[in-house]
Write a protein that holds these residues in place. Structure first.
Motif, PDB file in Angstrom:
ATOM      1  N   LEU A  52       0.829  -1.215   0.000  1.00  8.59           N
ATOM      2  CA  LEU A  52       0.000   0.000   0.000  1.00  8.59           C
ATOM      3  C   LEU A  52       0.863   1.265   0.000  1.00  8.59           C
ATOM      4  O   LEU A  52       0.437   2.320  -0.447  1.00  8.59           O
ATOM      5  N   HIS A  53       2.053   1.121   0.555  1.00  9.45           N
ATOM      6  CA  HIS A  53       2.968   2.265   0.648  1.00  9.45           C
ATOM      7  C   HIS A  53       4.356   1.714   0.404  1.00  9.45           C
ATOM      8  O   HIS A  53       4.793   0.796   1.094  1.00  9.45           O
ATOM      9  N   ARG A  54       5.031   2.252  -0.605  1.00 10.66           N
ATOM     10  CA  ARG A  54       6.297   1.678  -1.035  1.00 10.66           C
ATOM     11  C   ARG A  54       7.473   2.109  -0.169  1.00 10.66           C
ATOM     12  O   ARG A  54       7.394   3.115   0.518  1.00 10.66           O
ATOM     13  N   ARG A  55       8.553   1.368  -0.295  1.00 11.54           N
ATOM     14  CA  ARG A  55       9.788   1.707   0.449  1.00 11.54           C
ATOM     15  C   ARG A  55      10.282   3.105   0.145  1.00 11.54           C
ATOM     16  O   ARG A  55      10.916   3.734   0.971  1.00 11.54           O
ATOM     17  N   ASP A  56      10.028   3.577  -1.067  1.00 11.03           N
ATOM     18  CA  ASP A  56      10.498   4.921  -1.429  1.00 11.03           C
ATOM     19  C   ASP A  56       9.504   6.007  -1.021  1.00 11.03           C
ATOM     20  O   ASP A  56       9.614   7.155  -1.448  1.00 11.03           O
ATOM     21  N   GLY A  57       8.531   5.635  -0.184  1.00 13.61           N
ATOM     22  CA  GLY A  57       7.638   6.647   0.376  1.00 13.61           C
ATOM     23  C   GLY A  57       6.433   6.986  -0.495  1.00 13.61           C
ATOM     24  O   GLY A  57       5.710   7.941  -0.211  1.00 13.61           O
ATOM     25  N   ILE A  58       6.200   6.211  -1.554  1.00 12.18           N
ATOM     26  CA  ILE A  58       5.092   6.530  -2.468  1.00 12.18           C
ATOM     27  C   ILE A  58       3.894   5.618  -2.175  1.00 12.18           C
ATOM     28  O   ILE A  58       4.056   4.405  -2.025  1.00 12.18           O
ATOM     29  N   PHE A  59       2.711   6.223  -2.060  1.00 14.73           N
ATOM     30  CA  PHE A  59       1.492   5.427  -1.909  1.00 14.73           C
ATOM     31  C   PHE A  59       1.234   4.703  -3.219  1.00 14.73           C
ATOM     32  O   PHE A  59       1.413   5.274  -4.295  1.00 14.73           O
ATOM     33  N   THR A  60       0.787   3.445  -3.135  1.00 11.49           N
ATOM     34  CA  THR A  60       0.615   2.681  -4.367  1.00 11.49           C
ATOM     35  C   THR A  60      -0.710   3.021  -5.060  1.00 11.49           C
ATOM     36  O   THR A  60      -1.648   3.528  -4.453  1.00 11.49           O
ATOM     37  N   TYR A  61      -0.729   2.683  -6.328  1.00  8.09           N
ATOM     38  CA  TYR A  61      -1.934   2.813  -7.148  1.00  8.09           C
ATOM     39  C   TYR A  61      -3.138   2.165  -6.457  1.00  8.09           C
ATOM     40  O   TYR A  61      -4.218   2.748  -6.391  1.00  8.09           O
ATOM     41  N   GLN A  62      -2.968   0.949  -5.918  1.00  8.93           N
ATOM     42  CA  GLN A  62      -4.102   0.216  -5.334  1.00  8.93           C
ATOM     43  C   GLN A  62      -4.775   1.018  -4.225  1.00  8.93           C
ATOM     44  O   GLN A  62      -6.001   1.102  -4.166  1.00  8.93           O
ATOM     45  N   LEU A  63      -3.981   1.589  -3.345  1.00  6.05           N
ATOM     46  CA  LEU A  63      -4.562   2.344  -2.238  1.00  6.05           C
ATOM     47  C   LEU A  63      -5.165   3.658  -2.739  1.00  6.05           C
ATOM     48  O   LEU A  63      -6.316   3.994  -2.443  1.00  6.05           O
TER      49      LEU A  63
END
Ligand code: GLU
Ligand code: ZN
Length: 317
Positions: free
Chosen positions: A192-203
């Motif tokens: 839901l939230h990537r290691r690089d601090g970006i919220f994912t498309y799905q969320l």
């Protein structure tokens, strides 16, 4: 006493959307999604909203959003509310993530892609090419408790959603019919939230579709595989599930999906004749036949005829 099981449709009726990622200008494939969702909204006297999915900043191209707006206007595909940019709504996604944390169903994961591949290999699981790896649950704590301040902890870890066992999602696609996905077997605990601090498309897509009260999602069949995940997230966050309709994909001569990665070329919209040409191609792809093809036809006339001819079922035949 209102019937809570079958809520009446929202007072303002049909709300559809087109949600391009500004990673480049529109190409033949994205125009099909734009036109299909626009026609479905117009046919149903609904609203059509535009949302720029620009969270994955490293993949976005500066100016592509403005170019997409210009291309849509050149094709007569007008929108009904101010366009929105996901990058301006980080607070919404953060709130949703915190809510899932309070429900004790997310956990941090430090696995690299290579770690996941290695674990799967030792378990004898083969991932077919072009398919996502099913996360083997390596970092999942048992039981999961709420973490304090997900945001503060979010450096160098990905946050994953813990799926309950036996989670099979069924839904009806308005063109393709009944769909089923076993989320544990086919997807696994997803990020839901990537290691690089970006919220994912799905969320983000689930939060925004709910926030914008979208009732109908019409998009390319490349996203069909994501729908079960999104429905599960909607249920978990207490949102309504919209209707779904997935449109046939445009493939290149190698049978690959057209995308910016395969360097699909931008549609040509320098003048009305070119724009109409592109619209006609997209309409044929959607199964629309016998639309006005005279030189004197205006885009507005053509779009009206296309709206009258629009039929969800023909897109899948
Ligand atoms: N932004 C996604 C894409 O361009 C589409 C999202 C959606 O329609 O759900 O592939
Ligand atoms: Zn992990």
């Amino acid at each position: 006493m209102p019937n809570l099981k079958n809520p009446s449709p929202p007072a303002d009726g049909y709300r559809g959307r087109f949600a391009p990622s500004p990673t480049g200008p529109l190409h033949a494939g994205s125009l099909v999604a734009a036109l299909g969702s626009w026609l479905d909204a117009r046919k149903n006297h609904g609203k059509w909203l535009l949302r720029m999915e620009d969270l994955d900043a490293p993949r976005c191209i500066s100016g592509a959003d403005q170019e997409i707006l210009r291309q849509l206007l050149a094709c007569g595909l007008t929108w009904d509310e101010e366009p929105t940019w996901q990058s301006q709504h980080q607070g919404r996604y953060k709130k949703a993530l915190e809510r899932l944390n309070q429900l004790q169903i997310i956990y941090p994961c430090t696995c690299s892609r290579q770690d996941i591949a290695n674990t799967l290999e030792t378990r004898g699981v083969m991932t077919p090419r072009n398919q996502e790896m099913v996360y083997p649950g390596t970092c999942r704590p048992h039981p999961i408790s709420a973490f304090d301040e997900v945001e503060r902890l979010a450096t160098e870890v990905a946050w994953r959603l813990a799926l309950p066992p036996g989670l099979t999602i069924h839904f009806e696609d308005l063109a393709l019919g009944q769909q089923t996905q076993d989320l544990n077997r086919e997807v696994g605990d997803f990020v839901l939230h990537r290691r690089d601090g970006i919220f994912t498309y799905q969320l983000a897509v689930v939060v925004d579709d709910a926030e914008q009260k979208i009732t109908h999602i019409v998009r390319g069949a490349d996203l069909l595989n994501n729908t079960a995940r999104q429905i599960y997230l909607q249920k978990t966050l207490g949102y309504e599930t919209p209707s779904y309709l997935h449109l046939p994909l445009v493939l290149d001569e190698h049978g690959e999906k057209l995308s910016k990665q395969t360097l699909a070329s931008a549609i040509r919209t320098e003048n009305a004749q070119q724009a109409l040409q592109e619209l006609r191609k997209a309409a044929r792809h959607l199964g629309l036949r016998d639309l006005p093809d005279g030189k004197e036809t205006s885009i507005a006339q053509w779009l009206l005829a296309a709206t009258q001819a629009w039929d969800r079922k023909i897109t899948s035949s």
